[in-house]
Design an enzyme around this catalytic site. Structure first.
Site, PDB file in Angstrom:
ATOM      1  N   CYS A 114      -4.952   8.358  -1.807  1.00 40.28           N
ATOM      2  CA  CYS A 114      -6.085   8.397  -0.502  1.00 40.28           C
ATOM      3  C   CYS A 114      -7.320   7.993  -0.975  1.00 40.28           C
ATOM      4  O   CYS A 114      -8.365   7.490   0.061  1.00 40.28           O
ATOM      5  CB  CYS A 114      -6.022   9.737   0.163  1.00 40.28           C
ATOM      6  SG  CYS A 114      -4.398  10.204   0.818  1.00 40.28           S
ATOM      7  N   HIS A 260     -12.496   9.846   4.643  1.00 39.51           N
ATOM      8  CA  HIS A 260     -10.979   9.600   4.576  1.00 39.51           C
ATOM      9  C   HIS A 260     -10.452  10.677   5.456  1.00 39.51           C
ATOM     10  O   HIS A 260     -11.021  11.721   5.619  1.00 39.51           O
ATOM     11  CB  HIS A 260     -10.339  10.013   2.914  1.00 39.51           C
ATOM     12  CG  HIS A 260      -8.852  10.271   2.959  1.00 39.51           C
ATOM     13  ND1 HIS A 260      -8.111   9.315   3.811  1.00 39.51           N
ATOM     14  CD2 HIS A 260      -8.221  11.174   2.790  1.00 39.51           C
ATOM     15  CE1 HIS A 260      -6.965   9.703   3.542  1.00 39.51           C
ATOM     16  NE2 HIS A 260      -6.957  10.805   3.115  1.00 39.51           N
ATOM     17  N   ASN A 290      -3.196  10.442   8.775  1.00 41.43           N
ATOM     18  CA  ASN A 290      -3.644  10.118   7.461  1.00 41.43           C
ATOM     19  C   ASN A 290      -2.761   8.892   6.972  1.00 41.43           C
ATOM     20  O   ASN A 290      -1.976   8.728   6.748  1.00 41.43           O
ATOM     21  CB  ASN A 290      -3.405  11.452   6.411  1.00 41.43           C
ATOM     22  CG  ASN A 290      -3.705  11.125   5.049  1.00 41.43           C
ATOM     23  OD1 ASN A 290      -4.170   9.928   4.677  1.00 41.43           O
ATOM     24  ND2 ASN A 290      -3.605  12.195   4.281  1.00 41.43           N
TER      25      ASN A 290
HETATM   26  O1  UT7 Z   1      -4.988  12.737   1.871  1.00 42.93           O
HETATM   27  C1  UT7 Z   1      -4.716  13.473   0.798  1.00 42.93           C
HETATM   28  C2  UT7 Z   1      -5.338  14.702   1.023  1.00 42.93           C
HETATM   29  N1  UT7 Z   1      -4.242  15.765   1.836  1.00 42.93           N
HETATM   30  C3  UT7 Z   1      -4.857  16.519   2.547  1.00 42.93           C
HETATM   31  O2  UT7 Z   1      -6.122  16.597   2.558  1.00 42.93           O
HETATM   32  C4  UT7 Z   1      -4.193  17.772   3.277  1.00 42.93           C
HETATM   33  C5  UT7 Z   1      -4.771  19.200   2.822  1.00 42.93           C
HETATM   34  N2  UT7 Z   1      -3.903  19.983   3.496  1.00 42.93           N
HETATM   35  C6  UT7 Z   1      -3.952  20.155   4.845  1.00 42.93           C
HETATM   36  O3  UT7 Z   1      -4.455  19.502   5.502  1.00 42.93           O
HETATM   37  C7  UT7 Z   1      -3.289  21.443   5.424  1.00 42.93           C
HETATM   38  O4  UT7 Z   1      -3.204  22.287   4.177  1.00 42.93           O
HETATM   39  C8  UT7 Z   1      -2.087  21.217   6.022  1.00 42.93           C
HETATM   40  C9  UT7 Z   1      -2.262  20.541   7.329  1.00 42.93           C
HETATM   41  C10 UT7 Z   1      -1.251  20.423   5.439  1.00 42.93           C
HETATM   42  C11 UT7 Z   1      -1.309  22.710   6.322  1.00 42.93           C
HETATM   43  O5  UT7 Z   1      -2.295  23.416   7.105  1.00 42.93           O
HETATM   44  P1  UT7 Z   1      -2.329  25.186   6.577  1.00 42.93           P
HETATM   45  O6  UT7 Z   1      -3.079  25.754   7.475  1.00 42.93           O
HETATM   46  O7  UT7 Z   1      -2.650  25.066   5.143  1.00 42.93           O
HETATM   47  O8  UT7 Z   1      -1.098  25.488   6.886  1.00 42.93           O
HETATM   48  P2  UT7 Z   1       0.122  26.100   5.823  1.00 42.93           P
HETATM   49  O9  UT7 Z   1       0.602  25.232   4.700  1.00 42.93           O
HETATM   50  O10 UT7 Z   1      -0.678  27.447   5.090  1.00 42.93           O
HETATM   51  O11 UT7 Z   1       1.255  26.725   6.643  1.00 42.93           O
HETATM   52  C12 UT7 Z   1       1.322  27.733   7.628  1.00 42.93           C
HETATM   53  C13 UT7 Z   1       2.188  27.932   8.329  1.00 42.93           C
HETATM   54  C14 UT7 Z   1       3.616  28.125   7.386  1.00 42.93           C
HETATM   55  O12 UT7 Z   1       4.521  29.063   8.078  1.00 42.93           O
HETATM   56  P3  UT7 Z   1       4.599  30.622   7.477  1.00 42.93           P
HETATM   57  O13 UT7 Z   1       4.864  30.459   6.033  1.00 42.93           O
HETATM   58  O14 UT7 Z   1       3.121  31.244   7.720  1.00 42.93           O
HETATM   59  O15 UT7 Z   1       5.541  31.389   8.251  1.00 42.93           O
HETATM   60  C15 UT7 Z   1       4.188  26.812   7.487  1.00 42.93           C
HETATM   61  O16 UT7 Z   1       5.743  26.799   7.208  1.00 42.93           O
HETATM   62  O17 UT7 Z   1       2.544  26.762   9.208  1.00 42.93           O
HETATM   63  C16 UT7 Z   1       4.069  26.506   8.828  1.00 42.93           C
HETATM   64  N3  UT7 Z   1       4.157  24.876   9.112  1.00 42.93           N
HETATM   65  C17 UT7 Z   1       4.306  24.254  10.250  1.00 42.93           C
HETATM   66  N4  UT7 Z   1       4.494  24.781  11.359  1.00 42.93           N
HETATM   67  C18 UT7 Z   1       4.917  23.899  12.423  1.00 42.93           C
HETATM   68  C19 UT7 Z   1       3.922  24.041   8.227  1.00 42.93           C
HETATM   69  N5  UT7 Z   1       4.030  22.530   8.827  1.00 42.93           N
HETATM   70  C20 UT7 Z   1       4.415  23.006  10.062  1.00 42.93           C
HETATM   71  C21 UT7 Z   1       4.393  21.999  11.189  1.00 42.93           C
HETATM   72  N6  UT7 Z   1       4.935  22.496  12.272  1.00 42.93           N
HETATM   73  N7  UT7 Z   1       4.536  20.705  10.957  1.00 42.93           N
END
Ligand code: UT7
Length: 333
Positions: A114, A260, A290
């Protein structure tokens, strides 16, 4: 005399097919509300069957040349930032070079995920400053949809396909700065500075679980989202500070932040840390998702073509990606 590179034109290309969150939620266990609340993404563009990274890159490059009013025969270096090359080799850049009608110089791919576009900006600018290239075509192009695990809802909802390009040309003996009667190193049009970093100790936070030398398969994207998010907020704040300090500028001096586009929450956090109002940030993540190395030139092209970014504006570009890699570039448009 100041030798520097000026961005002479830009262009971008998005595939025709739009996939909304609603559509995705029929294939994977997710919903529009979660995706919008956690990322700001509402839709993404997905390349058609058979449409390759080189096709997207070529379309963006042709538009950039047209915008710059420069023929392909003038380009003496083509740098293609991509994580999704058509083939393991030859470099996708050489395919684009041929199809563009560029016969001079060299073409190569650059891999910084990225951060590819800001890494490419550093490479292009340094080639020009060193006098080894006069006109550089810098492209960020991805068909990221091809390396997604469409059963992994934690990653497949986040990415999209697309391409963006800029043409950089050498300003003869700092012509723009001189014409304006300016002397300081941060005066005049062009790339003022670039800053790149990486930290291989964080390889395992964001990677593809395949490759020619390890598994002989292409593999799929794997990410520890929460940790990547945490590093993104810290690393982006520090790279922005580093860039401003190197140029003796304050956040207030920035006209446009073109980040980005990974996650709206990361963009908001960087803006908050800088004290920049929302109107100064170019945001496309809700429509493009992204697109990895393509996201900055796609956003840049949009803001230039709709008249937001004007000649003389101070534009800050920043990114973070797998590696981890991160970097920034400051440009007087
Ligand atoms: O370009 C390279 C750089 N990349 C990035 O900058 C990405 C950086 N990270 C992020 O943008 C975020 O961490 C994400 C968008 C990937 C995830 O958001 P988050 O607020 O960190 O969520 P999380 O990973 O802590 O997940 C929270 C919950 C989980 O459920 P439990 O374990 O709390 O029950 C996940 O299983 O959300 C669940 N979850 C989803 N639910 C519905 C994860 N993906 C999804 C989904 N739909 N697509």
């Amino acid at each position: 005399m100041i030798k520097r590179s000026i961005i002479a034109g830009c262009g971008s290309y998005l595939p025709e097919r739009v996939v909304t969150n609603e559509e995705l939620s029929k294939e994977v266990d997710t919903d529009d509300e979660w995706i919008v609340a956690r990322t700001g993404i509402r839709q993404r563009y997905i390349a058609a069957d058979g449409q390759q990274t080189s096709d997207l890159a070529l379309a963006a490059a042709e538009r950039a040349l047209e915008h710059a009013g420069i023929p392909a025969s003038d380009v003496d270096l083509l740098v293609l930032a991509t994580t999704t090359p058509d083939q393991t080799f030859p470099a996708t850049a050489t395919k684009v070079q041929h199809r563009l009608g560029m016969t001079n110089g060299a073409a190569f791919d650059l891999q910084a995920v990225c951060s590819g576009f800001v890494y490419g900006l550093a490479v292009a600018d340094n080639f020009i400053r060193a006098g080894q290239a006069k006109t550089v075509m810098l492209i960020g192009a991805e068909t990221f949809s091809r390396i997604l695990d469409w059963e992994d809802r934690t990653t497949c909802v986040l990415f999209g396909d697309g391409a963006g390009a800029v043409v950089l040309r050498a300003a003869e003996n700092g012509e723009d700065a001189e014409q304006a009667g300016e002397t300081g190193h941060n005066r005049g049009r062009g790339v003022l500075s670039t800053h790149i970093h990486s930290d291989g100790a964080t390889n395992d936070l964001l990677y593809v679980d395949g490759g020619p030398s390890s598994t002989q398969t292409v593999g799929h994207v794997r990410m520890n989202g929460r940790e990547v998010f945490r590093h993104a907020v810290t690393n982006l704040a520090s790279i922005v500070d580093e860039t401003l300090e190197a140029n003796g500028l304050a956040a207030d001096d920035i006209d446009w932040l073109v980040p980005h586009q990974a996650n709206k929450r990361i963009l908001d956090s960087t803006a908050r840390k800088l004290g920049l109002p929302a109107e100064k940030i170019v945001v496309t993540v809700e429509r493009h998702a992204n697109t990895s190395a393509a996201s900055i030139p796609l956003a840049l092209d949009e803001a230039v073509k709709d008249g937001r970014i004007k000649t003389g504006d101070l534009v800050l570009l920043e990114a973070m990606g797998g590696g981890l890699t991160w970097g920034a570039g400051l440009v007087r448009w």
